[in-house]
Design an enzyme around this catalytic site. Structure first.
Site, PDB file in Angstrom:
ATOM      1  N   HIS A 121     -40.377  -0.193 -81.822  1.00  0.00           N
ATOM      2  CA  HIS A 121     -39.441   0.082 -82.914  1.00  0.00           C
ATOM      3  C   HIS A 121     -40.111   0.873 -84.043  1.00  0.00           C
ATOM      4  O   HIS A 121     -39.629   0.877 -85.169  1.00  0.00           O
ATOM      5  CB  HIS A 121     -38.886  -1.228 -83.496  1.00  0.00           C
ATOM      6  CG  HIS A 121     -37.908  -1.916 -82.610  1.00  0.00           C
ATOM      7  ND1 HIS A 121     -38.234  -2.371 -81.356  1.00  0.00           N
ATOM      8  CD2 HIS A 121     -36.595  -2.231 -82.790  1.00  0.00           C
ATOM      9  CE1 HIS A 121     -37.176  -2.948 -80.807  1.00  0.00           C
ATOM     10  NE2 HIS A 121     -36.172  -2.870 -81.651  1.00  0.00           N
ATOM     11  N   GLU A 164     -25.688   3.535 -77.029  1.00  0.00           N
ATOM     12  CA  GLU A 164     -25.984   4.796 -77.709  1.00  0.00           C
ATOM     13  C   GLU A 164     -25.589   6.011 -76.882  1.00  0.00           C
ATOM     14  O   GLU A 164     -25.097   7.008 -77.419  1.00  0.00           O
ATOM     15  CB  GLU A 164     -27.469   4.853 -78.075  1.00  0.00           C
ATOM     16  CG  GLU A 164     -27.878   3.975 -79.252  1.00  0.00           C
ATOM     17  CD  GLU A 164     -28.045   2.517 -78.877  1.00  0.00           C
ATOM     18  OE1 GLU A 164     -28.220   1.687 -79.793  1.00  0.00           O
ATOM     19  OE2 GLU A 164     -27.999   2.198 -77.656  1.00  0.00           O
TER      20      GLU A 164
END
Length: 326
Positions: free
Chosen positions: A129, A60
């Protein structure tokens, strides 16, 4: 009007903008060959080819930085995070590069990049998450933060975000991708920074955004059975926040409840409650109340998830508290 899924509305927005402007391209993990982790980008590789739809490594930081550089050089990248929980790996590029470049360069460089993907909980995915980052990014000058709640808003706002000359954080929900809603055939854009009144009412103002709008609207319907008519405002954008719409509603209802998925400390609900009480004090007949997630990491257990997140019951209780009803 046709009915399409949330994911289809997002796909249409990106595809239409890529057809309109050759400088728009898409990059992220599994967006190409796999057709997207949530099938949002299904078919886009076939239409636009590998020079405009890129699969990236699991890095990322790398592909977010590439997007910032591309934006500075005249392109309009759409950077997909598989979840904004993974954006933490790239947060330096978002906060210290994309958001600040225009100011640091004295206006010489715009960074027209869209960072998009799901935020918040998506069921039983565990604490790492399931975080909400809307308030994190909304705390950063130089960014715009959009959190739509339905397919119509998602398409119009994403098209506007792609055309915007500033970096835009576009936050969705994995739990909404299959949601269906009315979306017109023709092109339309929705302005960033303008809230929408989803339900008219006269007794209390409920402010929310994103998937928690479902909670707000269901609570409003239940309250109407008890004779309490709630006006429900969907912020749609949380930086900037359309306070003018909120204030006008509070002038009418004299009460306000803010419902948000994030934890309560330093939440957007906290800022909204402060501003409403500061600027609408003379119009209020009760303190502004917040309904947030409990201040704990989200559990894997479905019963704990239900107890932790904002829900209809807690929202109704807050409304009845500010309306002084049982």
């Amino acid at each position: 009007m046709r009915i399409i899924q949330f994911r289809e509305a997002l796909r249409e927005a990106m595809s239409e903008e890529m057809r309109r402007d050759k400088n728009v391209f898409l990059m992220g993990e599994e967006v190409a060959e796999y057709n997207g982790a949530y099938k949002v980008t299904q078919g886009m590789l076939d239409e636009f080819g590998p020079e405009r739809v890129y699969d990236t490594p699991i890095s990322e930081l790398g592909f977010a930085g590439l997007g910032v550089g591309a934006g500075m050089n005249g392109l309009r990248p759409i950077i997909e995070f598989m979840t904004f929980n993974f954006s933490l790996v790239a947060i330096d590029q978002i906060i210290n590069s994309a958001a600040k470049m225009y100011a640091m360069s004295g206006g010489q460089y715009n960074v027209p990049v869209v960072f998009r993907g799901p935020t918040g909980n998506a069921g039983q995915l565990g604490a790492t998450h399931s975080s909400n980052f809307e308030n994190w990014f909304a705390n950063t000058p130089g960014l715009k933060v959009v959190v739509p709640s339905n397919p119509y808003d998602a398409k119009g706002l994403l098209k506007a975000a792609i055309r915007d000359d500033d970096p835009v954080i576009f936050m969705e929900s994995e739990l909404m991708y299959s949601d269906k809603g009315e979306v017109p055939e023709g092109e339309y854009l929705l302005p960033i920074g303008v809230a929408d009144i989803k339900r008219k009412g006269s007794d209390v103002t409920i402010v929310s955004f994103g998937k928690i709008m479902k909670v707000a609207l269901e609570a409003a319907e239940e309250l109407s059975k008890d004779g309490i008519e709630a006006e429900v405002i969907d912020l749609r954008t949380v930086r900037p926040i359309d306070y003018a719409t909120v204030y006008e509603s509070v002038k009418k209802t004299n009460r306000c409840v803010v419902v948000e998925e994030a934890n309560p400390i330093s939440s957007l609900a906290t800022d909204i409650a402060f501003n409403v009480q500061k600027n609408m004090f003379d119009h209020l007949d009760a303190p502004v109340l917040r309904v947030n997630s409990m201040d704990i990491p989200l559990s894997y257990s479905p019963t704990y998830i239900e107890a932790t997140l904002p829900n209809v019951k807690r929202t109704i209780e807050a409304v009845k508290q500010v309306t002084y009803t049982k």
